[in-house]
Design an enzyme around this catalytic site. Structure first.
Site, PDB file in Angstrom:
ATOM      1  CB  THR A   5      -0.913   0.009   1.243  1.00 29.10           C
ATOM      2  OG1 THR A   5      -1.936   0.961   1.042  1.00 29.10           O
ATOM      3  CG2 THR A   5      -0.153   0.331   2.503  1.00 29.10           C
ATOM      4  CE  LYS A  38      -4.824  -0.650   1.097  1.00 29.61           C
ATOM      5  NZ  LYS A  38      -3.804  -0.667   0.067  1.00 29.61           N
ATOM      6  N   GLY A  50      -3.966   6.475   8.992  1.00 28.31           N
ATOM      7  CA  GLY A  50      -3.708   5.669   7.806  1.00 28.31           C
ATOM      8  C   GLY A  50      -2.746   4.569   8.181  1.00 28.31           C
ATOM      9  CB  SER A 129       5.383  -0.812  -1.395  1.00 28.43           C
ATOM     10  OG  SER A 129       4.055  -0.645  -1.835  1.00 28.43           O
ATOM     11  CB  ALA A 161      -0.832   5.042  -8.276  1.00 25.75           C
ATOM     12  CB  CYS A 164       4.631   1.952  -6.163  1.00 31.28           C
ATOM     13  SG  CYS A 164       4.577   0.600  -4.978  1.00 31.28           S
TER      14      CYS A 164
END
Length: 176
Positions: A5, A38, A50, A129, A161, A164
């Site tokens: 995430t 999350k 978070g 990550s 995004a 990763c």
């Protein structure tokens, strides 16, 4: 590092926003869910949380953190320190694999199971990550634009995004 995430938080003045992607990755090679939440508001909507890491572990820690907030009448700083101490010292909790970002209109902290409680100097934090990518993007946006924290958090996560593989564009943004 947690490969599952990305969470990013930005605080400017009394405004704070936190954003998280929706991807849940199973066994580092299969996307199990694309729209997980999350990030959440706790303590009567006055605190943002978070989390990254094992979902069950992260939810357990979030619940523990909410208990600490209640015990400390919403004192964020005291609550994160007490959570980190318990997390590190408790035989069961110390096995939990997760990181948390917590924030209110006054403070922003990163909390880890090894006892770290960090309040970033620049009021920007990112975990997971895609955290390094989101952190770099958020810092650049804070330094070079007049965007609000929610816009910065969203754009930083969109950039993460695009880089990763464990982060997607199903972004949830919460703000105070």
């Amino acid at each position: 590092m947690f490969h599952a995430t990305t969470i990013v938080a930005v605080k400017k003045g009394e405004k704070v926003a936190i954003a998280g992607d929706g991807q849940v990755t199973f066994s580092q090679n299969m996307i199990m869910k694309q729209n997980a939440k999350k990030v959440r508001k706790v303590y009567n909507g006055k605190v943002l949380v978070g989390f990254a890491g094992s979902v069950a572990d992260a939810i357990t820690l979030c619940e523990k953190f909410e208990e600490k907030l209640e015990q400390n009448s919403g004192n964020l700083q005291k609550s994160v320190v007490e959570l980190a101490k318990e997390w590190r010292q408790d035989k069961i909790l110390r096995r939990l694999e997760a990181l948390m970002i917590v924030a209110n209109s006054e403070h922003l902290f990163v909390v880890s199971g090894s006892g770290e409680v960090v309040e970033p100097d620049d009021n920007i934090a990112a975990i997971g990550s895609g955290g390094p990518y989101a952190l770099a993007a958020a810092r650049a946006l804070v330094q070079n634009t007049n965007l609000e924290p929610a816009e910065i958090a969203k754009k930083a996560l969109e950039i993460a995004a695009s880089i990763c593989i464990y982060t997607n564009n199903n972004i949830t943004v919460l703000e105070l």
